[in-house]
Motif scaffolding. Structure first.
Motif, mmCIF file in Angstrom:
data_model
loop_
_atom_site.group_PDB
_atom_site.id
_atom_site.type_symbol
_atom_site.label_atom_id
_atom_site.label_comp_id
_atom_site.label_asym_id
_atom_site.label_seq_id
_atom_site.Cartn_x
_atom_site.Cartn_y
_atom_site.Cartn_z
ATOM 1 N N GLY A 1 0.812 -1.208 0.000
ATOM 2 C CA GLY A 1 0.000 0.000 0.000
ATOM 3 C C GLY A 1 0.843 1.254 0.000
ATOM 4 O O GLY A 1 0.519 2.242 -0.674
ATOM 5 N N SER A 2 1.943 1.237 0.752
ATOM 6 C CA SER A 2 2.831 2.406 0.801
ATOM 7 C C SER A 2 3.501 2.645 -0.540
ATOM 8 O O SER A 2 3.616 3.793 -0.999
ATOM 9 C CB SER A 2 3.888 2.204 1.895
ATOM 10 O OG SER A 2 3.285 2.052 3.160
ATOM 11 N N LEU A 3 3.954 1.570 -1.180
ATOM 12 C CA LEU A 3 4.544 1.714 -2.512
ATOM 13 C C LEU A 3 3.526 2.270 -3.493
ATOM 14 O O LEU A 3 3.852 3.091 -4.363
ATOM 15 C CB LEU A 3 5.073 0.362 -3.003
ATOM 16 C CG LEU A 3 6.352 -0.144 -2.320
ATOM 17 C CD1 LEU A 3 6.575 -1.614 -2.644
ATOM 18 C CD2 LEU A 3 7.557 0.682 -2.741
ATOM 19 N N TYR A 4 2.279 1.841 -3.343
ATOM 20 C CA TYR A 4 1.229 2.344 -4.234
ATOM 21 C C TYR A 4 1.002 3.841 -4.018
ATOM 22 O O TYR A 4 0.835 4.593 -4.979
ATOM 23 C CB TYR A 4 -0.061 1.562 -3.999
ATOM 24 C CG TYR A 4 -1.191 1.986 -4.904
ATOM 25 C CD1 TYR A 4 -1.136 1.749 -6.277
ATOM 26 C CD2 TYR A 4 -2.310 2.619 -4.393
ATOM 27 C CE1 TYR A 4 -2.170 2.146 -7.111
ATOM 28 C CE2 TYR A 4 -3.357 3.016 -5.219
ATOM 29 C CZ TYR A 4 -3.273 2.775 -6.581
ATOM 30 O OH TYR A 4 -4.296 3.175 -7.404
ATOM 31 N N VAL A 5 1.026 4.285 -2.764
ATOM 32 C CA VAL A 5 0.888 5.714 -2.479
ATOM 33 C C VAL A 5 2.049 6.492 -3.087
ATOM 34 O O VAL A 5 1.868 7.559 -3.681
ATOM 35 C CB VAL A 5 0.792 5.963 -0.969
ATOM 36 C CG1 VAL A 5 0.848 7.459 -0.657
ATOM 37 C CG2 VAL A 5 -0.499 5.372 -0.408
ATOM 38 N N VAL A 6 3.267 5.962 -2.960
ATOM 39 C CA VAL A 6 4.436 6.610 -3.568
ATOM 40 C C VAL A 6 4.241 6.720 -5.078
ATOM 41 O O VAL A 6 4.539 7.753 -5.686
ATOM 42 C CB VAL A 6 5.725 5.832 -3.234
ATOM 43 C CG1 VAL A 6 6.901 6.344 -4.072
ATOM 44 C CG2 VAL A 6 6.055 5.948 -1.754
ATOM 45 N N SER A 7 3.715 5.659 -5.699
ATOM 46 C CA SER A 7 3.520 5.697 -7.155
ATOM 47 C C SER A 7 2.490 6.750 -7.549
ATOM 48 O O SER A 7 2.624 7.385 -8.604
ATOM 49 C CB SER A 7 3.087 4.315 -7.668
ATOM 50 O OG SER A 7 1.741 4.024 -7.318
ATOM 51 N N LYS A 8 1.480 6.949 -6.724
ATOM 52 C CA LYS A 8 0.466 7.955 -7.030
ATOM 53 C C LYS A 8 1.001 9.372 -6.867
ATOM 54 O O LYS A 8 0.619 10.279 -7.601
ATOM 55 C CB LYS A 8 -0.754 7.765 -6.122
ATOM 56 C CG LYS A 8 -1.526 6.477 -6.352
ATOM 57 C CD LYS A 8 -2.815 6.431 -5.540
ATOM 58 C CE LYS A 8 -3.838 7.388 -6.102
ATOM 59 N NZ LYS A 8 -5.175 7.232 -5.479
ATOM 60 N N MET A 9 1.899 9.559 -5.895
ATOM 61 C CA MET A 9 2.390 10.893 -5.589
ATOM 62 C C MET A 9 3.648 11.260 -6.371
ATOM 63 O O MET A 9 3.878 12.425 -6.671
ATOM 64 C CB MET A 9 2.658 11.016 -4.080
ATOM 65 C CG MET A 9 1.420 10.843 -3.217
ATOM 66 S SD MET A 9 1.769 10.945 -1.444
ATOM 67 C CE MET A 9 2.249 12.676 -1.274
ATOM 68 N N MET A 10 4.486 10.257 -6.695
ATOM 69 C CA MET A 10 5.794 10.549 -7.275
ATOM 70 C C MET A 10 6.068 9.786 -8.563
ATOM 71 O O MET A 10 7.157 9.896 -9.117
ATOM 72 C CB MET A 10 6.897 10.252 -6.255
ATOM 73 C CG MET A 10 6.653 10.886 -4.891
ATOM 74 S SD MET A 10 7.928 10.519 -3.671
ATOM 75 C CE MET A 10 9.177 11.701 -4.157
ATOM 76 N N GLY A 11 5.122 8.994 -9.013
ATOM 77 C CA GLY A 11 5.302 8.240 -10.249
ATOM 78 C C GLY A 11 5.644 6.792 -9.982
ATOM 79 O O GLY A 11 6.265 6.445 -8.977
ATOM 80 N N LYS A 12 5.239 5.942 -10.927
ATOM 81 C CA LYS A 12 5.441 4.503 -10.763
ATOM 82 C C LYS A 12 6.918 4.139 -10.700
ATOM 83 O O LYS A 12 7.319 3.239 -9.955
ATOM 84 C CB LYS A 12 4.766 3.763 -11.921
ATOM 85 C CG LYS A 12 4.798 2.255 -11.783
ATOM 86 C CD LYS A 12 4.030 1.583 -12.913
ATOM 87 C CE LYS A 12 4.028 0.068 -12.765
ATOM 88 N NZ LYS A 12 3.269 -0.591 -13.858
#
Length: 558
Positions: A265-276
């Motif tokens: 979930g945290s990696l997914y949030v990072v992808s939404k905020m900073m790119g995949k």
């Protein structure tokens, strides 16, 4: 005349001296120095050429790339690796050995992670690692600045309190022992107020119970720890509870399943905020196999049907004098297999009989006609969604071992449609009228003042021609209500959560001993003589609401 001749001689001699001895004149001296400089340039050119062809005798020097390990300035006489950080040494003076140019300070995103006594360690440290590696400013927040003790005894001092922490861009709500925290109005208010300005709110595991208390999950989809899926549905009736995803995205609000899924979930949030790509690089650096499209979730695995029978610890009774050990448990969402080792004075027939009794009395499974014998049995059952499953149990002697047996139970989805008998059974259940279900002798035990948990006991009478199935209960005085059964495991009494309790046709089920209803996370004090409203929900969607008296145990004859 003689004097003139002498003068002429001296002039000629001086002229000859100037021509033959340039080092004695200013012009001669400049010429000599120029010759010396020319020689030096030639020598330098030769040295450069020698270095270019690798023929120099000058020793190569190596340094650690600038990484902040404290050994960046130390010079080594040969290639190798830094003894402190392990990075490969580079040639001194090379581009990679030069410190990076100073850049303007970057405003970092902030991730606030709520911690509390009893917090699950990986629930908050997993996201802490992910957001930290992604470049966030990460900090732990607690109600007070006192040291926190985690679920496994780790001692942690929070960076900030709820009163002085910086405004976060992301709030992380981990799970663990959440009951006290989900009932703390200060925590709930902090989440409500700060979530208005954050980009994302992320819950991990049963941290979803804390988040649900804020009302932020009302009308949304959410998931939680696999063993609490059913209880969460009762706890958050306005939320669509999902069991087949590691994380559920509602846009701003994201919930994850249990334990390690907080990393996903945290990696997914990072992808939404900073790119995949940023999330992918963080996962690679963590050596974490991140698969954002994966539907791997423990609540969705086929073993959920076997846990209802054998509990999470996968135990069943064995004959006296025998021992039980789990050898293997594995499978997918469509099949599962468990293997045990049973050792001691017993026989395959005795062990299989115990397994068959377990399957017959603790589930809705139906014994099939074949195979038969003392070593194998076949079963079939229909799950809560109408899916048909085939099961098999077998006992075989271990190779070359006496009084040593391997027990196997397998289940797999069947390609068959629900059988007519199963459909009829469901129809019969649906046809049960609420007035055919009668609740008698109900009471709730008065809890000690320091406890926020108690139990309800009652007798359910079913006056219909088909069985009734109790699937849940709820009351306003408790945050969580669960169906429970007391079992003996390794001579110790343990409670097992159940997702249904069957009441036979024209029969009764007594929930006064081993079966009962647990009221967890009490939000008000209840004392002897009080009345509590309790609603029971059955598989046919019928509900029965009753007023239940609170009594001390010493006032009730069981």
């Amino acid at each position: 005349m003689r004097r003139m001749k002498s003068t002429i001689f001296l002039i000629i001699a001086a002229s000859i001296s100037i021509g033959l001895m340039p080092g004695l004149s200013q012009t001669g001296t400049l010429a000599y120095e120029g010759l010396e400089k020319k020689t030096t340039s030639v020598e330098r050119a030769g040295q450069q050429a020698a270095r270019a062809t690798g023929q120099t005798s000058q020793r190569e020097e190596y340094v650690c790339p600038p990484c902040g390990c404290g050994k960046d300035e130390e010079v080594y006489d040969k290639a190798g690796y830094c003894p402190v950080c392990g990075m490969q040494l580079v040639k001194k003076g090379s581009q990679i050995a030069r410190p990076a140019a100073r850049r303007p300070p970057v405003v970092r995103k902030k991730a606030a992670i709520l911690i509390f006594n009893g917090v699950q360690i990986i629930d908050y440290t997993g996201p802490y690692e992910v957001f930290g590696q992604a470049g966030f400013e990460v900090y732990a927040v607690a109600v007070s600045s006192d040291m926190i003790t985690t679920s496994m005894g780790m001692k942690v001092i929070p960076n900030y309190t709820l009163d002085n922490c910086p405004k976060p861009d992301v709030i992380v709500i981990p799970g663990g022992g959440v009951i006290r925290t989900q009932n703390d109005p200060k925590v709930i208010k902090w989440i409500e107020e700060n979530s208005k300005d954050t980009e994302h709110v992320l819950s991990v595991c049963n941290g979803a119970f804390i988040l649900a208390k804020t009302g932020l999950l009302d009308g949304l989809s959410a998931t939680t720890f696999y063993n609490l899926i059913d209880g969460f549905a009762a706890f958050a009736p306005k939320t669509d509870v999902i069991s087949d995803k590691r994380f559920v995205d509602n846009g701003k609000i994201i919930t994850t399943a249990g334990i390690s899924s907080g990393i996903d979930g945290s990696l997914y949030v990072v992808s939404k905020m900073m790119g995949k790509a940023r999330a992918q690089m963080v996962a690679l650096n963590m050596e974490y196999n991140w698969q954002p499209e994966s539907d791997y979730a423990r609540a969705n695995l086929a073993d959920r049907h076997l846990r209802k029978i054998f509990s999470t610890n996968l135990r069943f009774e064995v004959p006296d004098g025998a021992s039980l050990r789990v050898l293997n448990t594995e499978g997918t969402k469509n099949d599962w297999e468990i293997e045990w080792q049973v050792k001691g004075e017993t026989s395959p027939a005795d062990v299989l009989r115990l397994i068959n009794e377990k399957l017959a009395t603790e589930s809705d499974w139906t014994r099939q006609n074949s195979p038969s014998g003392d070593s194998k049995s076949a079963w079939r059952f229909t799950d809560e969604k109408g899916g048909v499953w085939d099961g098999a149990a077998s006992v075989r002697p271990s190779a070359g071992q006496s009084n040593d047996f391997t027990v196997t139970v397998k289940i797999a989805r069947s390609g068959d449609a629900p059988s007519p008998s199963a459909s009829k059974s469901e129809t019969n259940i649906d046809s049960i009228a609420p007035d055919k279900i009668v609740i008698k002798d109900a009471w709730i035990q008065e809890p000690p003042p320091s406890r926020r948990i108690t139990a309800a006991y009652l007798v359910i009478e079913n006056h219909a021609a088909s069985e009734a199935v109790l699937v849940s209960a709820r009351t306003d005085i408790a945050g969580v209500v669960e169906l429970h059964k007391i079992e003996m495991q390794d001579r110790m009494m343990r409670m097992r959560k159940m997702d249904r309790i069957t009441v036979p046709a024209n029969g009764r089920t007594e929930m006064t001993g081993e079966l009962h209803i647990m009221l967890i996370d009490l939000n008000s004090d209840i004392r002897d003589g009080d009345q509590v409203s309790l609603t029971l929900k059955f598989a046919n969607s019928a509900e029965k609401t009753i007023a239940v008296p609170v009594r001390r145990r010493d006032k009730v004859s069981m």
